[in-house]
Design a protein around this motif. Structure first.
Motif, PDB file in Angstrom:
ATOM      1  N   THR A   1      15.785  -0.191   5.336  1.00 28.69           N
ATOM      2  CA  THR A   1      16.024  -0.594   6.723  1.00 28.69           C
ATOM      3  C   THR A   1      15.504  -2.000   6.970  1.00 28.69           C
ATOM      4  OG1 THR A   1      15.856   1.713   7.418  1.00 28.69           O
ATOM      5  CG2 THR A   1      15.613   0.035   9.136  1.00 28.69           C
ATOM      6  N   LEU A   2      14.299  -2.266   6.516  1.00 27.33           N
ATOM      7  CA  LEU A   2      13.706  -3.595   6.689  1.00 27.33           C
ATOM      8  C   LEU A   2      14.555  -4.667   6.008  1.00 27.33           C
ATOM      9  CD1 LEU A   2      11.218  -5.136   7.802  1.00 27.33           C
ATOM     10  CD2 LEU A   2      10.143  -4.741   5.581  1.00 27.33           C
ATOM     11  N   ASP A   3      15.019  -4.388   4.804  1.00 26.98           N
ATOM     12  CA  ASP A   3      15.868  -5.344   4.083  1.00 26.98           C
ATOM     13  C   ASP A   3      17.116  -5.683   4.887  1.00 26.98           C
ATOM     14  OD1 ASP A   3      14.056  -5.219   1.971  1.00 26.98           O
ATOM     15  OD2 ASP A   3      15.361  -4.008   0.679  1.00 26.98           O
ATOM     16  N   ARG A   4      17.748  -4.651   5.407  1.00 22.66           N
ATOM     17  CA  ARG A   4      18.998  -4.862   6.153  1.00 22.66           C
ATOM     18  C   ARG A   4      18.743  -5.626   7.453  1.00 22.66           C
ATOM     19  NH1 ARG A   4      23.055  -6.686   7.333  1.00 22.66           N
ATOM     20  NH2 ARG A   4      24.863  -5.592   8.123  1.00 22.66           N
ATOM     21  N   PHE A   5      17.688  -5.239   8.157  1.00 25.05           N
ATOM     22  CA  PHE A   5      17.356  -5.940   9.393  1.00 25.05           C
ATOM     23  C   PHE A   5      17.011  -7.407   9.108  1.00 25.05           C
ATOM     24  CE2 PHE A   5      16.558  -3.211  13.264  1.00 25.05           C
ATOM     25  CZ  PHE A   5      17.340  -2.159  12.841  1.00 25.05           C
ATOM     26  N   TRP A   6      16.264  -7.655   8.032  1.00 27.63           N
ATOM     27  CA  TRP A   6      15.882  -9.029   7.710  1.00 27.63           C
ATOM     28  C   TRP A   6      17.105  -9.903   7.478  1.00 27.63           C
ATOM     29  CZ3 TRP A   6      12.808 -12.927   8.118  1.00 27.63           C
ATOM     30  CH2 TRP A   6      12.961 -14.037   7.281  1.00 27.63           C
ATOM     31  N   GLN A   7      18.127  -9.393   6.814  1.00 30.65           N
ATOM     32  CA  GLN A   7      19.334 -10.180   6.570  1.00 30.65           C
ATOM     33  C   GLN A   7      19.901 -10.703   7.889  1.00 30.65           C
ATOM     34  OE1 GLN A   7      22.166  -7.847   4.357  1.00 30.65           O
ATOM     35  NE2 GLN A   7      20.708  -7.413   2.724  1.00 30.65           N
ATOM     36  N   GLU A   8      19.996  -9.807   8.863  1.00 31.15           N
ATOM     37  CA  GLU A   8      20.550 -10.192  10.167  1.00 31.15           C
ATOM     38  C   GLU A   8      19.579 -11.090  10.934  1.00 31.15           C
ATOM     39  OE1 GLU A   8      23.611  -9.556  11.118  1.00 31.15           O
ATOM     40  OE2 GLU A   8      24.069  -8.271   9.408  1.00 31.15           O
ATOM     41  N   TYR A   9      18.300 -10.753  10.875  1.00 33.01           N
ATOM     42  CA  TYR A   9      17.287 -11.547  11.563  1.00 33.01           C
ATOM     43  C   TYR A   9      17.259 -12.975  11.010  1.00 33.01           C
ATOM     44  CZ  TYR A   9      12.766 -13.058  13.371  1.00 33.01           C
ATOM     45  OH  TYR A   9      11.761 -13.743  14.007  1.00 33.01           O
ATOM     46  N   ARG A  10      17.293 -13.116   9.685  1.00 35.91           N
ATOM     47  CA  ARG A  10      17.265 -14.435   9.044  1.00 35.91           C
ATOM     48  C   ARG A  10      18.433 -15.284   9.525  1.00 35.91           C
ATOM     49  NH1 ARG A  10      18.208 -13.847   3.253  1.00 35.91           N
ATOM     50  NH2 ARG A  10      20.363 -14.080   3.905  1.00 35.91           N
ATOM     51  N   GLN A  11      19.600 -14.666   9.591  1.00 36.84           N
ATOM     52  CA  GLN A  11      20.774 -15.406  10.057  1.00 36.84           C
ATOM     53  C   GLN A  11      20.576 -15.869  11.505  1.00 36.84           C
ATOM     54  OE1 GLN A  11      24.424 -13.213   9.655  1.00 36.84           O
ATOM     55  NE2 GLN A  11      25.674 -14.905  10.371  1.00 36.84           N
ATOM     56  N   ALA A  12      20.072 -14.967  12.352  1.00 37.32           N
ATOM     57  CA  ALA A  12      19.823 -15.333  13.749  1.00 37.32           C
ATOM     58  C   ALA A  12      18.753 -16.416  13.845  1.00 37.32           C
ATOM     59  CB  ALA A  12      19.408 -14.097  14.547  1.00 37.32           C
ATOM     60  N   LEU A  13      17.717 -16.308  13.014  1.00 35.59           N
ATOM     61  CA  LEU A  13      16.649 -17.309  13.000  1.00 35.59           C
ATOM     62  C   LEU A  13      17.197 -18.689  12.634  1.00 35.59           C
ATOM     63  CD1 LEU A  13      13.574 -17.980  13.043  1.00 35.59           C
ATOM     64  CD2 LEU A  13      13.539 -17.326  10.623  1.00 35.59           C
ATOM     65  N   GLN A  14      18.022 -18.729  11.618  1.00 38.33           N
ATOM     66  CA  GLN A  14      18.584 -20.003  11.170  1.00 38.33           C
ATOM     67  C   GLN A  14      19.539 -20.607  12.201  1.00 38.33           C
ATOM     68  OE1 GLN A  14      19.904 -18.483   7.325  1.00 38.33           O
ATOM     69  NE2 GLN A  14      18.347 -19.750   6.310  1.00 38.33           N
ATOM     70  N   GLN A  15      20.114 -19.763  13.047  1.00 34.06           N
ATOM     71  CA  GLN A  15      21.026 -20.235  14.091  1.00 34.06           C
ATOM     72  C   GLN A  15      20.315 -20.421  15.430  1.00 34.06           C
ATOM     73  OE1 GLN A  15      24.128 -17.261  14.059  1.00 34.06           O
ATOM     74  NE2 GLN A  15      24.981 -18.019  12.132  1.00 34.06           N
TER      75      GLN A  15
ATOM     76  N   ASP B   1      19.196 -18.193  17.328  1.00 36.20           N
ATOM     77  CA  ASP B   1      19.771 -17.187  18.228  1.00 36.20           C
ATOM     78  C   ASP B   1      18.668 -16.207  18.645  1.00 36.20           C
ATOM     79  OD1 ASP B   1      21.104 -15.087  19.452  1.00 36.20           O
ATOM     80  OD2 ASP B   1      22.364 -14.606  17.714  1.00 36.20           O
ATOM     81  N   ALA B   2      18.030 -16.495  19.774  1.00 34.52           N
ATOM     82  CA  ALA B   2      16.896 -15.688  20.236  1.00 34.52           C
ATOM     83  C   ALA B   2      17.299 -14.237  20.485  1.00 34.52           C
ATOM     84  CB  ALA B   2      16.287 -16.297  21.490  1.00 34.52           C
ATOM     85  N   ASP B   3      18.484 -14.013  21.067  1.00 32.06           N
ATOM     86  CA  ASP B   3      18.930 -12.635  21.306  1.00 32.06           C
ATOM     87  C   ASP B   3      19.130 -11.891  19.989  1.00 32.06           C
ATOM     88  OD1 ASP B   3      18.879 -12.877  24.064  1.00 32.06           O
ATOM     89  OD2 ASP B   3      20.990 -13.485  24.195  1.00 32.06           O
ATOM     90  N   GLY B   4      19.733 -12.537  19.023  1.00 33.27           N
ATOM     91  CA  GLY B   4      19.925 -11.925  17.716  1.00 33.27           C
ATOM     92  C   GLY B   4      18.606 -11.632  17.032  1.00 33.27           C
ATOM     93  N   MET B   5      17.648 -12.525  17.177  1.00 29.73           N
ATOM     94  CA  MET B   5      16.335 -12.307  16.579  1.00 29.73           C
ATOM     95  C   MET B   5      15.664 -11.080  17.207  1.00 29.73           C
ATOM     96  SD  MET B   5      15.163 -16.289  16.264  1.00 29.73           S
ATOM     97  CE  MET B   5      13.437 -15.919  16.043  1.00 29.73           C
ATOM     98  N   ARG B   6      15.747 -10.951  18.530  1.00 30.19           N
ATOM     99  CA  ARG B   6      15.183  -9.761  19.200  1.00 30.19           C
ATOM    100  C   ARG B   6      15.893  -8.498  18.736  1.00 30.19           C
ATOM    101  NH1 ARG B   6      14.503 -13.210  23.449  1.00 30.19           N
ATOM    102  NH2 ARG B   6      16.557 -12.808  24.318  1.00 30.19           N
ATOM    103  N   ARG B   7      17.198  -8.578  18.650  1.00 35.22           N
ATOM    104  CA  ARG B   7      17.984  -7.401  18.268  1.00 35.22           C
ATOM    105  C   ARG B   7      17.642  -6.918  16.859  1.00 35.22           C
ATOM    106  NH1 ARG B   7      24.558  -6.791  17.786  1.00 35.22           N
ATOM    107  NH2 ARG B   7      24.473  -4.602  17.232  1.00 35.22           N
ATOM    108  N   TRP B   8      17.401  -7.832  15.953  1.00 40.24           N
ATOM    109  CA  TRP B   8      17.191  -7.479  14.554  1.00 40.24           C
ATOM    110  C   TRP B   8      15.726  -7.494  14.129  1.00 40.24           C
ATOM    111  CZ3 TRP B   8      20.791  -4.800  12.534  1.00 40.24           C
ATOM    112  CH2 TRP B   8      22.099  -4.962  12.990  1.00 40.24           C
ATOM    113  N   THR B   9      14.830  -7.411  15.098  1.00 39.18           N
ATOM    114  CA  THR B   9      13.416  -7.245  14.780  1.00 39.18           C
ATOM    115  C   THR B   9      13.151  -5.759  14.637  1.00 39.18           C
ATOM    116  OG1 THR B   9      12.743  -9.256  15.930  1.00 39.18           O
ATOM    117  CG2 THR B   9      11.066  -7.544  15.648  1.00 39.18           C
ATOM    118  N   LEU B  10      12.637  -5.358  13.495  1.00 38.80           N
ATOM    119  CA  LEU B  10      12.280  -3.960  13.283  1.00 38.80           C
ATOM    120  C   LEU B  10      10.890  -3.761  13.869  1.00 38.80           C
ATOM    121  CD1 LEU B  10      12.955  -1.196  12.104  1.00 38.80           C
ATOM    122  CD2 LEU B  10      12.010  -1.980   9.922  1.00 38.80           C
TER     123      LEU B  10
END
Length: 179
Positions: free
Chosen positions: A14-28, A30-39
């Motif tokens: 789960t952490l691996d999958r969330f990190w993939q999305e979080y990393r993408q949001a972080l690089q963009q 995207d604060a909403d995406g970062m909140r959404r993909w924080t485990l």
């Protein structure tokens, strides 16, 4: 995270999958995406009748201090498996270390005191049964786990390890088709 009796493996997947999305949001940025993909947390609720896959024969069954320590170590070190680029290394480390752990399953004031005395790496305790048990003689405590689902005209089992369907003559089917 104990559906498959693999707290650490399921938590890391789960952490691996969330990190993939979080990393993408972080690089963009995207604060909403970062909140959404924080485990925020993982929940450990291993049945006292089974031993988690991460433990050895002779180790305690159910939720134990040992299991919480192994989980915390695995979460804290997960970022190393991702081999993040240097610019994201600190963010990856912080991301993993921020994941909290919640333990449930038979916790009472006394059991919490035991975990605390042993400095178990636990952020929160679930104590529903302690407060919901309303008759010591009949032990009317219960769980409400989904153990089967209606799928393609049949009821396949989907219970987590340590759970199974049980019958209760006082329960009757409810037809929700008219809702």
């Amino acid at each position: 995270m104990d559906f498959n009796n693999d707290v650490i493996g399921d938590s890391l997947r789960t952490l691996d999958r969330f990190w993939q999305e979080y990393r993408q949001a972080l690089q963009q940025a995207d604060a909403d995406g970062m909140r959404r993909w924080t485990l925020g947390a993982v929940r450990v609720d291993t049945s006292p009748s089974v031993r988690d896959r991460s433990l050895e024969p002779g180790d305690p069954a159910g939720v134990s201090v040992l299991l919480t320590r192994r989980l915390r170590e695995a979460l804290d070190q997960a970022w190393q498996r991702w081999t993040p680029e240097p610019a994201l290394e600190e963010a990856a480390m912080a991301y993993c270390r921020a994941v909290r752990s919640v333990v449930t399953g038979g916790f009472s004031k006394e059991r919490i005191a035991q975990f605390e005395a042993q400095h178990a790496p636990v952020d929160a305790y679930g104590v529903g049964s302690t407060f919901l048990r309303n008759d010591a003689d009949t032990n009317t405590d219960f769980t409400l786990d989904v153990v089967q689902v209606w799928l393609d005209g049949r009821w396949p089992p989907i219970a987590k390890v340590g759970r199974q369907p049980n019958t209760n003559a006082q329960l009757v089917p409810v037809d929700l088709a008219g809702l």
